[in-house]
Design an enzyme around this catalytic site. Structure first.
Site, PDB file in Angstrom:
ATOM      1  N   THR A  54       5.268   1.308   6.604  1.00  0.00           N
ATOM      2  CA  THR A  54       5.325   0.561   7.526  1.00  0.00           C
ATOM      3  C   THR A  54       6.760   0.477   8.598  1.00  0.00           C
ATOM      4  OG1 THR A  54       3.414  -0.777   6.542  1.00  0.00           O
ATOM      5  CG2 THR A  54       4.594  -1.909   8.497  1.00  0.00           C
ATOM      6  N   SER A 105       6.381   6.902   1.684  1.00  0.00           N
ATOM      7  CA  SER A 105       6.361   5.512   1.016  1.00  0.00           C
ATOM      8  C   SER A 105       6.376   5.987  -0.522  1.00  0.00           C
ATOM      9  CB  SER A 105       5.152   4.912   1.380  1.00  0.00           C
ATOM     10  OG  SER A 105       5.235   3.543   0.605  1.00  0.00           O
ATOM     11  N   CYS A 118      -6.226  -2.491   4.597  1.00  0.00           N
ATOM     12  CA  CYS A 118      -6.069  -3.587   5.729  1.00  0.00           C
ATOM     13  C   CYS A 118      -7.225  -3.956   6.454  1.00  0.00           C
ATOM     14  CB  CYS A 118      -4.929  -3.198   6.802  1.00  0.00           C
ATOM     15  SG  CYS A 118      -3.600  -2.069   5.803  1.00  0.00           S
TER      16      CYS A 118
HETATM   17  C1  LIG Z   1       0.023   2.807   3.132  1.00  0.00           C
HETATM   18  C2  LIG Z   1       0.152   3.550   4.372  1.00  0.00           C
HETATM   19  C3  LIG Z   1       1.153   3.474   5.166  1.00  0.00           C
HETATM   20  C4  LIG Z   1       2.189   2.015   4.909  1.00  0.00           C
HETATM   21  O1  LIG Z   1       2.932   2.141   3.893  1.00  0.00           O
HETATM   22  P1  LIG Z   1       3.387   0.864   3.134  1.00  0.00           P
HETATM   23  O2  LIG Z   1       4.572   1.471   2.260  1.00  0.00           O
HETATM   24  O3  LIG Z   1       2.300   0.223   2.388  1.00  0.00           O
HETATM   25  O4  LIG Z   1       4.285  -0.078   4.302  1.00  0.00           O
HETATM   26  C5  LIG Z   1       1.481   3.899   6.369  1.00  0.00           C
HETATM   27  N1  LIG Z   1       0.737   4.950   6.569  1.00  0.00           N
HETATM   28  C6  LIG Z   1      -0.211   5.441   5.914  1.00  0.00           C
HETATM   29  C7  LIG Z   1      -0.861   6.766   6.160  1.00  0.00           C
HETATM   30  C8  LIG Z   1      -0.405   4.816   4.587  1.00  0.00           C
HETATM   31  O5  LIG Z   1      -1.424   5.336   3.865  1.00  0.00           O
END
Ligand SMILES: *Cc1c(COP(=O)(O)O)cnc(C)c1O
Length: 378
Positions: A71, A196, A317
């Site tokens: 994020t 991430s 979400c």
């Molecule tokens: C999970 C996800 C995010 C957010 O990542 P976080 O580390 O949870 O903030 C953003 N983009 C995609 C495609 C995701 O699957």
């Protein structure tokens, strides 16, 4: 029996990763900005971790910075470019993760112009439409690499070439595809890449952003000079070391793909009127997404949960709200079709028995729910 098929939401931390992290919590806990040896040793480890991530993308070490997760990386990439430019036009898609979509919506309120590209039934953008939408005011194209809901993998090589030809920056949210679909930044023209740790068996709260050398973005926080002056704050060393260790682990992609294809095949064989959402080719190796006619996804999810099976009805979400997924609506599903869909996301820790048990339970539950469903006609 417990079966975890929600690896698109988050993953189990690999025990090898947890072991490395433990060391950085209780032994090598120094601050990498400290001058003493404990700090400097940790600083050396931090740079080694950066090198591991850079290698994964065939990037240079100075092109990788650590953030608090996907994020933050998406926010930093998009707002960082937008604020640096001051004004302009951004192009994205209708099937982005909320981290990109809501960032773009926020920028619209601040006066930036945003175009949201449509996608086809399988979730692919149309390159010709993208080309048509690029104007002299366009400062950034942001397109998700592997879609978190339906698994569609966009052709970022072609998108990158187009962006280069048109001289606009290209960001991709690669949170789902990172380490699953190789990205070589020397061969693919991409300027910014978000990733991430917790989607790849690393810890939550840590991620990063690849920023191609020479690209200027405005930092979002003010503070110290960490992370090349782009992202201040004492580095999350246990997280960073965990992320690097996760990248080093065996990915077992062929193994996961075999399980994925078995799950798709068995559902199609065992359950009538079950339709795969998303593409059959160019699909994330761990993603299966089905629409079950006459079924309400939330009830199916809860029934499966009672049997120990964890799945999801879209992105984690949006599953707390009853709004149908924007991704499913964008590929042309009607509201009740979107609500009748379930996502199964696998990992290397799943076994064949998980798939057999899931399909058996799914068949039972779908039959039972259809018997009492007002939406179902034989
Ligand atoms: C999970 C996800 C995010 C957010 O990542 P976080 O580390 O949870 O903030 C953003 N983009 C995609 C495609 C995701 O699957």
């Amino acid at each position: 029996m417990k079966v975890y098929l929600d690896n698109g939401a988050t993953t189990m931390v690999d025990p090898n990763v947890a072991k490395v992290m433990q060391k950085y919590l209780t032994e090598r806990y120094g601050n990498p900005s400290s001058i003493h040896s404990l700090g400097q040793e940790v600083n050396g480890d931090l740079e080694k971790a950066r090198e591991t991530i850079a290698k994964e993308l065939n990037a240079n070490q100075e092109e990788v910075i650590f953030t608090s997760g996907g994020t933050e990386s998406d926010n930093l990439a998009i707002k960082g470019i937008a604020y640096n430019a001051g004004k302009g036009h951004i192009i994205t898609t209708r099937i982005e993760h909320h981290a990109v979509l809501h960032t773009c919506k926020a920028l619209e309120l601040e006066g930036f112009k945003v175009t949201y590209l449509n996608v086809n039934q399988e979730g692919f953008i149309d390159l010709k439409q993208l080309e048509k939408e690029i104007t002299k005011d366009t400062i950034l194209v942001s397109i998700i690499h592997g879609n978190n809901e339906i698994g569609t993998i966009q052709d970022i090589k072609a998108i990158g070439e187009l962006c280069k030809k048109k001289d606009v920056l290209f960001h991709t949210d690669a949170v789902q595809s990172f380490t699953k679909v190789p990205i070589d930044v020397k061969k693919i023209n991409v300027d910014l890449i978000s990733f991430s740790a917790h989607k790849i068996h690393g810890p939550k709260g840590i991620g990063g952003l690849y920023i191609k050398k020479g690209i200027k973005l405005k930092r979002l926080f003010d503070g110290g000079s960490q992370e090349f002056n782009i992202r201040p704050g004492t580095e999350n060393i246990p997280g960073i070391m965990g992320l690097a260790e996760a990248v080093k682990q065996d990915k077992k992609l062929d193994y996961i793909k075999k399980l994925r294809d078995k799950l798709i095949k068995d559902i199609e064989k065992e359950i009538p009127k079950a339709y795969l959402n998303g593409p059959r080719e160019n699909r994330l190796v761990n993603n299966v997404h089905f629409r079950f006619e006459g079924i309400e996804g939330e009830s199916l999810l809860l029934h499966l949960s009672e049997e120990g099976i964890s799945v999801s009805t879209g992105s984690a979400c949006s599953s707390k709200s009853l709004k149908p997924s924007h991704v499913l609506l964008s590929i042309g599903l009607k509201h009740e079709q979107a609500h009748g869909s379930i996502r199964f996301t696998l990992s290397k820790f799943n076994i064949e028995k998980d798939i057999d048990y899931t399909v058996k339970m799914l068949k039972e539950k779908v039959e039972r729910l259809r018997k009492i469903s007002p939406l179902w006609r034989e």
